[in-house]
Scaffold this motif. Structure first.
Motif, PDB file in Angstrom:
ATOM      1  N   SER A 115       6.223   4.414  -6.431  1.00  0.00           N
ATOM      2  CA  SER A 115       6.864   3.599  -7.463  1.00  0.00           C
ATOM      3  C   SER A 115       6.427   2.147  -7.331  1.00  0.00           C
ATOM      4  O   SER A 115       6.325   1.614  -6.226  1.00  0.00           O
ATOM      5  N   VAL A 116       6.193   1.492  -8.454  1.00  0.00           N
ATOM      6  CA  VAL A 116       5.690   0.129  -8.440  1.00  0.00           C
ATOM      7  C   VAL A 116       6.657  -0.792  -7.695  1.00  0.00           C
ATOM      8  O   VAL A 116       7.866  -0.776  -7.913  1.00  0.00           O
ATOM      9  N   GLY A 117       6.098  -1.578  -6.765  1.00  0.00           N
ATOM     10  CA  GLY A 117       6.903  -2.544  -6.021  1.00  0.00           C
ATOM     11  C   GLY A 117       7.648  -1.980  -4.827  1.00  0.00           C
ATOM     12  O   GLY A 117       8.316  -2.745  -4.125  1.00  0.00           O
ATOM     13  N   GLY A 157       3.508  -8.001  -0.945  1.00  0.00           N
ATOM     14  CA  GLY A 157       2.118  -8.414  -0.835  1.00  0.00           C
ATOM     15  C   GLY A 157       1.082  -7.346  -1.102  1.00  0.00           C
ATOM     16  O   GLY A 157       0.124  -7.584  -1.855  1.00  0.00           O
ATOM     17  N   PRO A 158       1.230  -6.145  -0.510  1.00  0.00           N
ATOM     18  CA  PRO A 158       0.198  -5.121  -0.735  1.00  0.00           C
ATOM     19  C   PRO A 158       0.003  -4.756  -2.198  1.00  0.00           C
ATOM     20  O   PRO A 158      -1.096  -4.371  -2.610  1.00  0.00           O
ATOM     21  N   TRP A 159       1.045  -4.870  -3.012  1.00  0.00           N
ATOM     22  CA  TRP A 159       0.924  -4.481  -4.414  1.00  0.00           C
ATOM     23  C   TRP A 159       0.070  -5.473  -5.206  1.00  0.00           C
ATOM     24  O   TRP A 159      -0.582  -5.085  -6.184  1.00  0.00           O
ATOM     25  N   ARG A 165      -3.946  -0.468  -5.998  1.00  0.00           N
ATOM     26  CA  ARG A 165      -2.526  -0.463  -6.342  1.00  0.00           C
ATOM     27  C   ARG A 165      -2.274  -1.229  -7.641  1.00  0.00           C
ATOM     28  O   ARG A 165      -1.473  -0.799  -8.476  1.00  0.00           O
ATOM     29  N   ARG A 166      -2.905  -2.367  -7.790  1.00  0.00           N
ATOM     30  CA  ARG A 166      -2.738  -3.153  -9.024  1.00  0.00           C
ATOM     31  C   ARG A 166      -3.118  -2.313 -10.237  1.00  0.00           C
ATOM     32  O   ARG A 166      -2.415  -2.298 -11.258  1.00  0.00           O
ATOM     33  N   ARG A 167      -4.251  -1.627 -10.140  1.00  0.00           N
ATOM     34  CA  ARG A 167      -4.713  -0.838 -11.275  1.00  0.00           C
ATOM     35  C   ARG A 167      -3.797   0.344 -11.533  1.00  0.00           C
ATOM     36  O   ARG A 167      -3.485   0.660 -12.694  1.00  0.00           O
ATOM     37  N   ARG A 168      -3.380   1.020 -10.473  1.00  0.00           N
ATOM     38  CA  ARG A 168      -2.537   2.203 -10.645  1.00  0.00           C
ATOM     39  C   ARG A 168      -1.204   1.840 -11.311  1.00  0.00           C
ATOM     40  O   ARG A 168      -0.705   2.583 -12.148  1.00  0.00           O
ATOM     41  N   ASP A 173      -2.528  -9.586 -14.918  1.00  0.00           N
ATOM     42  CA  ASP A 173      -3.300 -10.521 -14.095  1.00  0.00           C
ATOM     43  C   ASP A 173      -2.427 -11.628 -13.511  1.00  0.00           C
ATOM     44  O   ASP A 173      -2.762 -12.215 -12.476  1.00  0.00           O
ATOM     45  N   THR A 174      -1.324 -11.942 -14.193  1.00  0.00           N
ATOM     46  CA  THR A 174      -0.450 -13.032 -13.746  1.00  0.00           C
ATOM     47  C   THR A 174       0.522 -12.614 -12.647  1.00  0.00           C
ATOM     48  O   THR A 174       1.220 -13.470 -12.088  1.00  0.00           O
TER      49      THR A 174
END
Length: 432
Positions: A115-117, A157-159, A165-168, A173-174
């Motif tokens: 899950s994101v975050g 931080g890892p996200w 992870r960013r793409r998934r 971008d912000t």
């Protein structure tokens, strides 16, 4: 917690209110089918029993509905900000005597890591490390009710650092990695700058470490605030007067306790309870020093430190810092206690509306779900309390004599406190 099942009559009334809110709040959605899916999702959040997942909302055997809802929530690129802004503006017109914006943290514990975050992180609200998402809601709050209008999702931080992870998660971008308090402050600043809302105090709890940055951020944008702080916070006071040496510094608890002879007694009614409560209050003028990361030194910000005792307590137990200098002490205290109003409505309405229940993995999907859960919360609260106040709100407003709920009292003019001679008994301030 137990999920609320609405009576059929209330459910029908809320569905009619949802239809009205679709027309009012979702004008920014360009297509009619999007607004229809928003209506379906909102009615599902209100009527579905159990966890408010997309599958449960769609119902068994309705795979095409589930796929369409999945597309609308997790993949459709509609912007949630105009919907939230319209919700906030509508509630400002609808809610009786809104008093403040209350920042309420939300923790969503998770079993996995997709899950994101989500991540293992220490959570002050839990007092332990947990695998969870951390979010923050900004609530428009009156004496009778709180309504979430905006949300921030904290990204460890890892996200933000790991490209896969960013793409998934589909992070914009912000997106940056900030603390929950920093996310909340930035969200408040955006609302104040671009949402065309009335200027109201912001009420939130702030840690000692993040207090200087929070004070400076709000002061720079001329945003009034009431921050709940810890008694161990070191504050500066004194100096600047003919008979005052200083400046000095001391923990907030020690400074407030040294002024116990100047306490005033406030009688009020807690949110969600019928019985009255007694609190003893005093205050002191203090200064906030600028954050350490500031390149150019800034003068200290003058603030008011408010401390509270319960009637039987030997030491003060609650503390607030505020830059509001033109309100009686009792009103500032009652503004600070609006966090109790929000906590109550979070448990009674927002959780049953499914705010914690999103199981998708995308950043966009989480914010779409949180937006729709906020609209469902407003529909449930306005639909069930719009005509008659709920039992936890106290006696009807027309009653000739009755205690006033805490935040309602903040809107009632209270005479300024009279000077207290050291050694006198505390003066009582009745909040009626």
């Amino acid at each position: 917690m137990a999920r609320v099942v609405l009576p059929e009559e209330s459910s029908k009334e809320i569905s009619e209110l949802i239809d009205a809110l679709i027309s009012l709040l979702f004008e920014s959605l360009p297509r009619r089918d999007q607004r229809n899916w928003a209506r379906t999702y909102l009615n599902g959040l209100v009527r579905t029993s159990g966890k408010k997942t997309i599958r449960n909302i769609a119902g068994t055997g309705a795979s095409s509905v589930e796929q369409s809802l999945q597309q609308f929530i997790s993949k459709s690129p509609w912007d949630w900000t105009p919907v939230r802004r319209s919700l906030a503006q509508h509630l400002e017109r609808t809610v009786q005597r809104p008093l403040a914006w209350v920042v309420q943290p939300m923790v969503i514990e998770k079993a996995g890591d997709q899950s994101v975050g989500v991540g293992r992180q220490f959570v002050p609200q839990l007092g332990r490390t947990a695998n969870c998402q951390q979010a923050g809601g900004i609530w428009l709050t009156s004496s009778d009710a709180g309504f979430p209008v905006d949300w921030s999702l904290t990204l460890p931080g890892p996200w933000t650092a790991e490209i896969p992870r960013r793409r998934r998660a589909g992070l914009p971008d912000t997106a940056r990695s900030l603390t929950p308090a920093q996310d909340a402050v930035h969200a408040v600043q955006r609302m104040a700058a671009t949402w065309q809302l009335q200027r109201r105090p912001v009420v939130m709890e702030v840690s000692n470490a993040e207090l200087p940055q929070c004070v400076e951020s709000f002061a720079t944008h001329d945003i009034p605030f009431v921050f709940k702080v810890d008694g161990t916070l070191s504050v500066s006071f004194g100096g600047g007067g003919r008979h005052k040496s200083g400046p000095h510094s001391a923990p907030a608890r020690e400074l407030i306790d040294s002024l116990r002879s100047q306490r005033r007694v406030v009688e009020w009614t807690r949110h969600g309870r019928a019985e009255g409560a007694v609190t003893l209050l005093t205050s002191a003028a203090v200064f906030a020093t600028p954050g350490e990361d500031r390149l150019v030194p800034a003068p200290p910000t003058p603030l008011l430190l408010v401390g509270a005792w319960t009637e039987e307590a030997l030491l003060p137990s609650e503390f607030w810092l505020t830059n509001i200098g033109d309100r009686p002490l009792a009103q500032l205290f009652l503004l600070g206690k609006l966090t109790d109003r929000v906590a109550l409505d979070f448990a009674e309405v927002c959780e049953p509306a499914g705010i914690r229940d999103f199981e998708g993995r995308s950043f966009r999907g989480w914010h779409h779900h949180a937006t729709l859960a906020s609209v469902a919360h407003a529909a449930m609260l306005l639909g069930t309390r719009g005509r008659e106040p709920g039992p936890h709100l106290g006696p009807a407003r027309t009653a000739p004599t009755r205690p006033v709920v805490a935040a309602e009292a903040a809107a009632v003019p209270v005479p300024p406190p009279a000077p207290v001679v050291p050694g006198q008994s505390p003066r009582r301030e009745y909040i009626r």
